[in-house]
Structure formats: C-alpha cells, structure tokens
Scaffold this motif. Structure first.
Motif, PDB file in Angstrom:
ATOM      1  N   HIS A  41     -12.679 -45.447 -45.886  1.00 50.04           N
ATOM      2  CA  HIS A  41     -13.575 -45.700 -44.747  1.00 50.04           C
ATOM      3  C   HIS A  41     -13.757 -47.206 -44.526  1.00 50.04           C
ATOM      4  CE1 HIS A  41     -16.444 -46.023 -48.118  1.00 50.04           C
ATOM      5  NE2 HIS A  41     -17.141 -46.798 -47.313  1.00 50.04           N
ATOM      6  N   ILE A  42     -13.614 -47.989 -45.595  1.00 51.24           N
ATOM      7  CA  ILE A  42     -13.745 -49.450 -45.441  1.00 51.24           C
ATOM      8  C   ILE A  42     -12.607 -50.002 -44.581  1.00 51.24           C
ATOM      9  CG2 ILE A  42     -13.662 -51.650 -46.692  1.00 51.24           C
ATOM     10  CD1 ILE A  42     -15.146 -50.317 -48.975  1.00 51.24           C
ATOM     11  N   CYS A  43     -11.394 -49.521 -44.830  1.00 53.04           N
ATOM     12  CA  CYS A  43     -10.240 -49.992 -44.045  1.00 53.04           C
ATOM     13  C   CYS A  43     -10.414 -49.659 -42.570  1.00 53.04           C
ATOM     14  CB  CYS A  43      -8.952 -49.376 -44.584  1.00 53.04           C
ATOM     15  SG  CYS A  43      -8.491 -49.961 -46.231  1.00 53.04           S
ATOM     16  N   TRP A  44     -10.860 -48.434 -42.290  1.00 51.71           N
ATOM     17  CA  TRP A  44     -11.058 -48.042 -40.890  1.00 51.71           C
ATOM     18  C   TRP A  44     -12.239 -48.787 -40.265  1.00 51.71           C
ATOM     19  CZ3 TRP A  44      -7.710 -45.807 -37.891  1.00 51.71           C
ATOM     20  CH2 TRP A  44      -6.696 -45.019 -38.446  1.00 51.71           C
ATOM     21  N   HIS A  45     -13.261 -48.997 -41.047  1.00 49.10           N
ATOM     22  CA  HIS A  45     -14.411 -49.742 -40.541  1.00 49.10           C
ATOM     23  C   HIS A  45     -14.004 -51.172 -40.172  1.00 49.10           C
ATOM     24  CE1 HIS A  45     -18.908 -50.974 -41.197  1.00 49.10           C
ATOM     25  NE2 HIS A  45     -18.537 -51.030 -39.940  1.00 49.10           N
ATOM     26  N   VAL A  46     -13.258 -51.817 -41.059  1.00 49.11           N
ATOM     27  CA  VAL A  46     -12.781 -53.174 -40.784  1.00 49.11           C
ATOM     28  C   VAL A  46     -11.878 -53.193 -39.554  1.00 49.11           C
ATOM     29  CG1 VAL A  46     -11.244 -54.997 -41.643  1.00 49.11           C
ATOM     30  CG2 VAL A  46     -13.011 -54.034 -43.134  1.00 49.11           C
ATOM     31  N   TYR A  47     -11.027 -52.173 -39.447  1.00 48.37           N
ATOM     32  CA  TYR A  47     -10.127 -52.086 -38.291  1.00 48.37           C
ATOM     33  C   TYR A  47     -10.945 -52.015 -36.997  1.00 48.37           C
ATOM     34  CZ  TYR A  47      -5.585 -50.935 -36.215  1.00 48.37           C
ATOM     35  OH  TYR A  47      -4.407 -50.963 -35.498  1.00 48.37           O
ATOM     36  N   GLY A  48     -12.034 -51.246 -37.022  1.00 48.09           N
ATOM     37  CA  GLY A  48     -12.911 -51.161 -35.854  1.00 48.09           C
ATOM     38  C   GLY A  48     -13.591 -52.480 -35.556  1.00 48.09           C
ATOM     39  N   ILE A  49     -14.019 -53.188 -36.605  1.00 40.79           N
ATOM     40  CA  ILE A  49     -14.677 -54.486 -36.404  1.00 40.79           C
ATOM     41  C   ILE A  49     -13.711 -55.482 -35.763  1.00 40.79           C
ATOM     42  CG2 ILE A  49     -15.671 -56.478 -37.602  1.00 40.79           C
ATOM     43  CD1 ILE A  49     -16.850 -54.511 -39.633  1.00 40.79           C
TER      44      ILE A  49
ATOM     45  N   PHE B   9     -13.144 -52.359 -27.035  1.00 44.33           N
ATOM     46  CA  PHE B   9     -14.232 -51.513 -27.501  1.00 44.33           C
ATOM     47  C   PHE B   9     -13.829 -50.049 -27.655  1.00 44.33           C
ATOM     48  CE2 PHE B   9     -16.744 -54.905 -25.146  1.00 44.33           C
ATOM     49  CZ  PHE B   9     -16.949 -55.653 -26.296  1.00 44.33           C
ATOM     50  N   ASP B  10     -12.947 -49.574 -26.792  1.00 44.51           N
ATOM     51  CA  ASP B  10     -12.527 -48.166 -26.888  1.00 44.51           C
ATOM     52  C   ASP B  10     -11.825 -47.896 -28.218  1.00 44.51           C
ATOM     53  OD1 ASP B  10     -13.550 -47.506 -24.405  1.00 44.51           O
ATOM     54  OD2 ASP B  10     -11.719 -48.110 -23.363  1.00 44.51           O
ATOM     55  N   GLU B  11     -10.914 -48.791 -28.602  1.00 44.42           N
ATOM     56  CA  GLU B  11     -10.215 -48.626 -29.881  1.00 44.42           C
ATOM     57  C   GLU B  11     -11.176 -48.801 -31.060  1.00 44.42           C
ATOM     58  OE1 GLU B  11      -7.137 -47.609 -30.490  1.00 44.42           O
ATOM     59  OE2 GLU B  11      -6.874 -47.335 -28.322  1.00 44.42           O
ATOM     60  N   ALA B  12     -12.144 -49.679 -30.898  1.00 43.61           N
ATOM     61  CA  ALA B  12     -13.128 -49.895 -31.966  1.00 43.61           C
ATOM     62  C   ALA B  12     -13.934 -48.622 -32.206  1.00 43.61           C
ATOM     63  CB  ALA B  12     -14.059 -51.043 -31.597  1.00 43.61           C
ATOM     64  N   ILE B  13     -14.329 -47.945 -31.132  1.00 46.39           N
ATOM     65  CA  ILE B  13     -15.093 -46.702 -31.265  1.00 46.39           C
ATOM     66  C   ILE B  13     -14.263 -45.633 -31.978  1.00 46.39           C
ATOM     67  CG2 ILE B  13     -16.049 -44.769 -29.936  1.00 46.39           C
ATOM     68  CD1 ILE B  13     -17.134 -46.800 -27.940  1.00 46.39           C
ATOM     69  N   LYS B  14     -12.972 -45.556 -31.637  1.00 43.88           N
ATOM     70  CA  LYS B  14     -12.098 -44.579 -32.305  1.00 43.88           C
ATOM     71  C   LYS B  14     -12.024 -44.855 -33.811  1.00 43.88           C
ATOM     72  CE  LYS B  14      -9.054 -43.869 -28.298  1.00 43.88           C
ATOM     73  NZ  LYS B  14      -7.680 -44.081 -27.770  1.00 43.88           N
ATOM     74  N   ALA B  15     -11.883 -46.121 -34.164  1.00 44.95           N
ATOM     75  CA  ALA B  15     -11.794 -46.486 -35.587  1.00 44.95           C
ATOM     76  C   ALA B  15     -13.098 -46.180 -36.309  1.00 44.95           C
ATOM     77  CB  ALA B  15     -11.441 -47.975 -35.713  1.00 44.95           C
ATOM     78  N   TYR B  16     -14.232 -46.491 -35.663  1.00 42.51           N
ATOM     79  CA  TYR B  16     -15.524 -46.196 -36.279  1.00 42.51           C
ATOM     80  C   TYR B  16     -15.693 -44.696 -36.519  1.00 42.51           C
ATOM     81  CZ  TYR B  16     -17.268 -50.956 -35.379  1.00 42.51           C
ATOM     82  OH  TYR B  16     -17.469 -52.309 -35.374  1.00 42.51           O
ATOM     83  N   LYS B  17     -15.297 -43.899 -35.542  1.00 45.50           N
ATOM     84  CA  LYS B  17     -15.449 -42.445 -35.684  1.00 45.50           C
ATOM     85  C   LYS B  17     -14.575 -41.912 -36.821  1.00 45.50           C
ATOM     86  CE  LYS B  17     -16.867 -41.315 -30.942  1.00 45.50           C
ATOM     87  NZ  LYS B  17     -16.512 -40.632 -29.675  1.00 45.50           N
TER      88      LYS B  17
ATOM     89  N   GLN C 230     -22.422 -45.882 -39.081  1.00 43.05           N
ATOM     90  CA  GLN C 230     -23.139 -45.151 -38.035  1.00 43.05           C
ATOM     91  C   GLN C 230     -23.866 -46.118 -37.101  1.00 43.05           C
ATOM     92  OE1 GLN C 230     -23.551 -41.238 -37.988  1.00 43.05           O
ATOM     93  NE2 GLN C 230     -23.401 -42.203 -35.997  1.00 43.05           N
ATOM     94  N   ARG C 231     -24.469 -47.161 -37.689  1.00 47.09           N
ATOM     95  CA  ARG C 231     -25.190 -48.144 -36.883  1.00 47.09           C
ATOM     96  C   ARG C 231     -24.235 -48.936 -36.002  1.00 47.09           C
ATOM     97  NH1 ARG C 231     -28.472 -49.479 -40.449  1.00 47.09           N
ATOM     98  NH2 ARG C 231     -27.233 -51.056 -41.510  1.00 47.09           N
ATOM     99  N   ASP C 232     -23.100 -49.366 -36.547  1.00 45.75           N
ATOM    100  CA  ASP C 232     -22.110 -50.106 -35.748  1.00 45.75           C
ATOM    101  C   ASP C 232     -21.588 -49.255 -34.601  1.00 45.75           C
ATOM    102  OD1 ASP C 232     -22.411 -52.292 -37.337  1.00 45.75           O
ATOM    103  OD2 ASP C 232     -20.521 -52.089 -38.421  1.00 45.75           O
ATOM    104  N   LEU C 233     -21.352 -47.964 -34.876  1.00 42.91           N
ATOM    105  CA  LEU C 233     -20.870 -47.059 -33.826  1.00 42.91           C
ATOM    106  C   LEU C 233     -21.923 -46.899 -32.732  1.00 42.91           C
ATOM    107  CD1 LEU C 233     -18.902 -44.998 -32.639  1.00 42.91           C
ATOM    108  CD2 LEU C 233     -19.895 -43.274 -34.169  1.00 42.91           C
ATOM    109  N   ALA C 234     -23.177 -46.717 -33.133  1.00 45.59           N
ATOM    110  CA  ALA C 234     -24.250 -46.528 -32.151  1.00 45.59           C
ATOM    111  C   ALA C 234     -24.406 -47.761 -31.261  1.00 45.59           C
ATOM    112  CB  ALA C 234     -25.561 -46.228 -32.881  1.00 45.59           C
ATOM    113  N   ILE C 235     -24.357 -48.938 -31.884  1.00 46.66           N
ATOM    114  CA  ILE C 235     -24.511 -50.167 -31.107  1.00 46.66           C
ATOM    115  C   ILE C 235     -23.370 -50.316 -30.104  1.00 46.66           C
ATOM    116  CG2 ILE C 235     -24.407 -52.690 -31.284  1.00 46.66           C
ATOM    117  CD1 ILE C 235     -26.007 -52.444 -33.892  1.00 46.66           C
TER     118      ILE C 235
END
Length: 827
Positions: A77-85, A93-101, A114-119
């Motif tokens: 989840h860290i790798c995907w989270h970083v990818y979203g960041i 932003f669209d790709e970031a949301i996909k990575a966060y999810k 969850q907070r990063d996705l919500a924001i």
C-alpha cells in the motif's frame, strides 16, 4: 517479494518518513541509500526514495523509480500511496485517485490514505466519492467531532441539506455532557447547522434554533445579524427593527444596517421627513458618526436634499476631509444632485474668510477647491480645464498635499498626457516616501506611460532587498497581479509580445496556484473549526476565474494571439514583433526591448554570482535555483511564448475559463467569437455571438461579427456537415441568408455616424467585404478631422489602423498630434 527488514533497518525506514515530512530531503535520501545497499529490492524504501527525489524536482526520475518500486511489490500500500502522491503533485488528479483507491484496498485501515483520497475527491468536486470516504473515516473514528462535521459538509456540498443537518444533530444527541461554553469548535458547528436550516428555506425553524443557541454562542455579531435577517424575512417588522437598532448601537457606521432598518420600518421613499428622522436619531446619538449624516442624501430630494447636503458638506470641508467627493459622487446619477453639490461647495468657498493666519479657513478653502477639482475631473461632469485650475489653487494653499497632487496627475491622465501624469504622480510619491499606496500609484502611472523599468524600480522601494532576482521576483512571490497585468499591457504597447505574454501567462498560473491552495484548507478548516468560512471558500473557488483580474489578463492575451494569427510574422531575438508600421517605431521598440533584456541578463548574472558563493556541495535539483530551491525560469523573456506556432490554440487556453465562468461578460463573448471564427468553429462562434447579442444588441462590435459570420457561411456553409448546417440555419437569425451585406453596412454607418466605435465597426465590414483596407482606413481618418471628434476617438481609430498595419496610421498620428499636442500617444 521484497526482502524483510531487520529491526535496525525498520527503524531507519521510519526515519526516512520523518525526514520527508520535515523536508530534510538530503538526510532522507542518505537513509534510503543505506537500506537499499543491503536490500536493493525493498519496494517501500524505493518508493520513499522516489518521493524524496520528486520533492527535489526530478519528476521523471521519481516516476521511473516509483514504477520500479511497484514491480518489486505490487501489493504494498505504501508503493501505491506514493504513486498517487506523485500523480497528485503533478496535477494528474484522476490517476492519483485511482492509485489511492488501490492502496486503500490493500490497507483499508489506513487513515492517512483515506484522508488523502478524501481531500483529493473534494478538490475534484467528486462529492459522492467524498461522502463515501468521509463515512468510512467516521466509522473508524466516531469519537471525533471533526469526523461528523466533515461528513455533514460532504452532504452539504452534494446538495443534500437535510442529511447534513441530520448528521450534526446525531452527533449532538450522542453527547453525554454539553460542550464547554468556551468551545469554539462547537460554537461554529451549531452556527453552521443553523445556516443549513436557513438554506433549506425553513426560516422559522432557523430562528427558533438560533434563539436556543444565542446565549452561549461565541460569535455574538453573527447571531445578532442572523436574528435580524430572519425576523425581516418572516415579516416580523417590529422585532426586526429592534434587532437592527441593536446592531446600529454596536456599529453606527454600517450602511447595510441603516438600509435594512428603513426597509423593515416600511417608510415610503416619498416620506422624506420620516426617513431623515431615522438618520437624525443616530446622528444625534453618535456625533462623530459619518454614515448617519451622509446616507440621508441618498433618499432626500429638492430643498430637503439641498439643506442636508449643505450641512454635510460644511461639516466635512471644515474638517478638510479629502474623501468628501468620494463619499457623495454616487449621487451624480441624479442630475439635480449633480448640479446642486458643486453649487453648494462654491457657496461655501464664497463664504470662507481668507484672513491671514486663519489656518481653519485655509484648510476649508483648500478642501472646497479640491472637491471642485474632483467634480470637474469626474466622468459625469468632466471639464478638465476647470479641474486643473481648481487643483492648482488648492495646491497653492497646501503645497505638500499628496492627495492634491494625485488628483492633478489623474487630470493629466484623463487629458491623455500620460507622461505628465506619471511625472506628477511620482512627485506626489516623493512627498511621502513611507506611504506604500502612493508608491504603488506612481508605479502604475509609470507603466501607463510605458516606463516598465522605472516602474519596477519604484516598486522595488517597498520590496525585500535580499530577494534573489530583484523586485520582480518578490512581486511574483507576492502574486502582485495588478502590476503583472499593467506591466504586460505596457510591454504589449511597446511591441514586446514576449514579455507581455510572459506576464499574462504568469497571471494565468497564479489562478492555478489559487486553485491548488485549496488542498491545505480541506483539512486545516476542519481542524480549526472554521466551517462556514470553508464553505464560502469552496463556493468562491468554484467560480475563481470569473475574477476581474483573470478576465483582464486573459482578454489582453487573446488580443495578442489574434494579432499574431492575423499577421504571422516572426519575433526578433528580443521578443519584439517584426513588421511594424514604420522603421522609426520598430527601432524604438527594439531599443526598449534590448534595454529590458540587458537588465534581465544583469539580474541573472547577479543571481548566478550569489549562487556561486554558496556551498558547492549543497545538493540542487536540476532546473532549480541553488540557493532558494525554486524552479528556474527557462524562458524569462517569453521568447518561447512569442514563437508559438499555434496562437489560436494558446488563445483558447485563456478563453475557455472566461466563457465558462464569466458568460455575462460581453468582452469575453466577443473575444470568443473572434477566436472561433478564425478556427472555423462556426457553431461555437454563433453561440458567442448570440450570447453577446442577448447582453447588448447595440454593441458596435456585434454588427461586424454578425456580418463576418454570414460572409463566412456564404462561402463555406455547403462544405459543413449536414447537422451543423441545420443548426446554423435555425439559430443564426440576426442576418438573413439573402441579405445585402454592403447595404446593411451602409445603413448601419448612416444610423450611427456620430459614434466612433460604430464607425470603426462599419469600416471593418467594408474592409472584410471589399478587401480594400486603404479605403476603409481613409474613411476612419475623416472622423478624426471632424471638429466634434475627441482625442479618445483618435486613439481608438489609431489603434485600429495599427492593427490593420495600415499605411494611413503614421499620417493620422501626425495630424492628431497637431490637434492634441499634449496627448502622449501621438507624441
């Protein structure tokens, strides 16, 4: 699968995260390298290294490393989270949301993800997704009031006001003990709930709720204002009057309170005595109150107005208040009041004693003369000769008055003498060198006189002296948009489209920054409990680009791009457009641009020398300044912008937000038509034309545009798709297909022969239909020779001829200079 980390390396990994959060990138990178030397396939560490590299500005390298981290551990989840960041920081932003999810699927309990996705969801206005995220966060931490308030906000923004109110009520009912009276978060939350009730239209219930929370609420002023507003909406006029009187006791200078009080008292506008009695009550109670004496002038007429105005003017002029005219100029829409006020001031001056040593009389006389100078300078009562005469008399009495010299500069500006105006305003600045306002006005007038370098030096008197890059860099940091816009317009007048476009693109980017600045407030406002202000901010951001600052810069940029498309010619090494009207003007422009470039290079050398003195071992990201870490501008003079091969595409970038957010701005619709008809997007051009006609069917530019569209369709309609033809035939009704365009234009010119702008529009049509620009130009030159023409008419025609690259422009300029020698444009 990644190699497992030892306890020591796991602790080291946690320090990497901490170093990143504290922006200690060098240390974080060093710690990551330590782990990767022993565990080269550790995906989480590789991902964190990518995040740090991205923060250093090496975006491409960071993305490559992040993808490599994902190949090492697809289920991290860290790798995907970083990818979203990474995607978020690069505005995808669209790709970031996909990575966060995806990260959230792997680690559903992660509050950070969850907070990063919500924001990001609320930033993208994905309110349904935001509701889901906030609901999940509420289930995870139901004990926090923030979680409940955030979910209510999500429902509110999505339009479900009842559910938003229900969420807040549910939390309140779950409390075992009432919040402390000093709990600011609770105070704001209950007022936010009250606004939800009122927004649903249930004013009676909103009032009852407000009464129940009024005693302990910390925002006393908001409670009083809302109570008065609700009572007025419920038509409880007596109670509403008491409420507004209570507000006036707190602040007798607030004009809206008076207007609301008069409204709830139901006093007819004809009952001048009753109206004045309301204001006299507060004028007597608060002797120093200005509003109670000034506002009755809005309602009174005839002798009552004359008497009240005389008392008010006498009081203000005796005190020598410089803003007296500014306080009453809105009354000039009434012709009686416009004629009465200067007569009263003249009577005041006639009654003034001029005894030597009587400083009070001198102060009042100077204030009266200053009022008359402003009166004759005002556009509804303009007589610049008299205005200059009165301001000179005022200056003789008070030679060191900044206000008097500022008005003198404005008079010269309205006379067209921008050179003299800039000189006088700069002299006014020298009278008070510690006043930022007058310093700003002096710089603005210098820009209006095309003195870019001098204006920047003037602004530099109030910028930080230690800023790398000089005053301009500091103004960019402060997002000083008025300066950037005026600077760009001055460069455009000088023919330096490179620097002009550079300034307008900078303004465009500032609005992007404002859009991104929301990220911080989505969480900050919840932490601080500023809910009502947050909702206002979100709604304001939704219509951000209807701001006048954006519209002005965008229209300026579109005009430049249209000129570049109509006259496709290169720019020289200084960014100056080739092919100007004459050799002298072109040489002058190139000389000015060369000087500007020389100054820019001097600043760059100074910055480079300063950077060279820094620690040579200090890590610096590619494309960033060694000292500040800021991104280096690789096109400081706008040469790349001036060399664009798609000016219409670049113009559309500025145009689209205007058409979306400022559809009632007729200038935006006119600009949209000009862009779309050149791109042969006839349906879009027609949409802009119809929108503009709905706003002002008599606007002169629309005549030329309607004929231009009909003329274009007469040649190309048959080549368009069948459905497009049908829509155009149905919706374009302004000019029939069989109309004689030349006859229509002749009738238009005859009907509006006294209007310069209409004559210009007719000349454009003549040039379009016949292709003979010389004939159209000669027709416009005749307008200037008429006795009734003004220098503003000549300036408009001169600008039009220059845009055509007409050979008549130099002779027009010469003739206009002989007629109006003081006008700087023709000098």
């Amino acid at each position: 699968m990644p190699q497992p980390l030892s306890t020591r390396e796991a602790n080291l990994f946690r320090t990497i995260v901490r170093h990143y959060e504290e922006k200690q990138y060098k240390r974080g990178l060093k710690a990551a390298e330590q782990i990767l030397r022993k565990n080269p396939k550790h995906g989480d560490t590789t991902a964190m290294k990518a995040l740090i590299i991205n923060a250093l500005g090496r975006t491409e390298e960071a993305f490559a490393l992040a993808k490599e981290a994902l190949t090492m551990d697809m289920k991290s989840h860290i790798c995907w989270h970083v990818y979203g960041i990474l995607y978020r920081t690069n505005k995808n932003f669209d790709e970031a949301i996909k990575a966060y999810k995806f990260a959230l699927k792997l680690e559903p309990e992660s509050q950070q993800i969850q907070r990063d996705l919500a924001i990001l969801q609320v930033q993208m206005r994905d309110y349904q997704g935001y509701i889901q995220s906030r609901f999940a966060m509420l289930k995870a931490r139901p004990q926090l009031r923030q979680s409940w308030t955030a979910l209510a906000i999500a429902y509110h923004l999505a339009g479900n006001l009842q559910q938003a109110e229900h969420i807040l009520s549910t939390y309140e009912n779950s409390l075992k003990s009432p919040p402390a009276k000093t709990d600011f978060e609770n105070s704001e939350a209950v007022l936010y709930k009250n606004s939800l009730i009122a927004e649903q239209g249930d004013i009676q219930r909103a009032l009852e709720h407000l009464e129940s929370i009024a005693k302990d609420n910390l925002d006393k002023l908001a409670v009083l204002e809302l109570r008065a507003q609700y009572l007025a909406q419920l038509d409880r006029k007596e109670d509403a009057a008491k409420a507004y009187r209570a507000l006036l006791e707190r602040n007798p200078e607030h004009p809206d309170y008076y207007a609301s009080l008069v409204k709830v008292l139901a006093i007819p506008e004809e009952d001048a005595a009753a109206l004045k009695a309301v204001f006299d009550e507060y004028a007597e109670k608060f002797p120093r109150c200005d509003a109670a004496r000034r506002l009755p002038l809005n309602y009174l007429t005839g002798d009552r107005f004359r008497e009240a105005a005389k008392q008010y003017l006498t009081l203000m002029l005796d005190k020598g208040v410089p803003s007296t005219f500014a306080n009453v100029k809105h009354l000039y829409n009434d012709s009686f009041k416009k004629e009465t006020l200067p007569v009263l001031v003249q009577e005041y001056l006639d009654n003034q004693t001029t005894q030597d040593g009587n400083s009070d009389a001198s102060k009042g006389r100077a204030a009266g003369l200053y009022f008359l100078a402003q009166h004759y300078n005002y556009h509804l009562s303009r007589d610049l000769t008299k205005a200059l005469e009165f301001v000179e008399k005022a200056i003789k009495i008070v030679p060191d008055s900044v206000d008097f010299h500022m008005t003198k500069a404005r008079i010269h500006k309205h006379a067209g003498d921008t050179k003299k105006a800039a000189e006088v305003m700069d002299y006014a600045r020298s009278l008070d060198t510690r006043d930022r306002y007058i310093n700003t006005k002096a710089a603005k007038y210098q820009l209006r006189n095309n003195e870019n370098e001098k204006a920047l030096a003037t602004m530099g008197l109030f910028t930080r002296s230690d800023t790398v890059g000089g005053p301009l860099a500091d103004l960019l940091d402060m997002q000083c948009m008025w300066f950037l816009t005026e600077d760009g317009e001055a460069y455009a007048r000088r023919g330096n489209v490179g620097l002009a476009l550079k300034r307008f693109h900078t303004v465009y980017n500032i609005f992007d920054i404002w859009q991104e600045d929301q990220f911080d407030f989505h969480s900050f406002s919840l932490r601080k409990g500023q809910i009502r202000a947050y909702i206002d901010m979100v709604r304001w951001e939704d219509r951000l680009r209807e701001h006048p600052f954006y519209t002005r810069a965008a229209l300026d940029a579109v005009r430049i791009y249209l000129d570049m498309y109509d006259h496709p010619q290169g720019s020289d090494a200084n960014g100056v457009r080739n092919g100007d009207l004459n050799g002298d003007e072109a040489a002058e422009r190139k000389k000015a641009a060369k000087k500007a470039k020389k100054e820019a290079q001097k600043a760059e050398r100074a910055a480079a020398e300063k950077a060279a003195k820094q620690d040579p071992n200090k890590p610096t990201a590619k494309g960033k300044d060694a000292e500040t870490g800021k991104k280096v501008d690789e096109d400081p003079n706008g040469l790349t912008l001036a060399a664009t091969t798609d000016p219409l595409g670049d113009a559309t970038k500025f145009l689209a937000p205007m058409l979306q957010f400022s559809p009632k701005n007729i200038e935006a619709q006119i600009a949209g038509f000009e862009v779309f008809i050149r791109r042969k997007k006839y349906l879009l051009a027609l949409r802009c034309l119809n929108a503009a006609l709905a706003l002002d069917p008599e606007h002169p530019a629309l005549h030329a545009q309607a004929i231009a569209l009909r003329h274009a369709l007469s040649k190309e309609l048959d080549s368009l798709p069948q459905k497009v033809q049908e829509v155009l035939k149905t919706e374009f009704k302004t000019i029939p297909e069989t109309a004689d365009l030349e006859r229509l234009n002749a009738e238009f010119r005859e009907k509006h022969g006294q209007s310069t702008q209409h004559r210009i529009a007719a000349a454009r049509v003549t040039a379009l239909l016949s292709g003979d620009y010389d004939k159209a130009a000669k027709d416009l030159v005749q307008v200037v020779s008429a006795e009734s023409s003004t220098f503003n008419d000549a300036v408009a025609i001169y600008d039009e001829l220059r845009s055509w690259r007409s050979s008549e422009a130099p002779s027009l300029k010469q003739a206009a200079h002989q007629k109006w020698p003081e006008v700087t444009v023709f000098a």
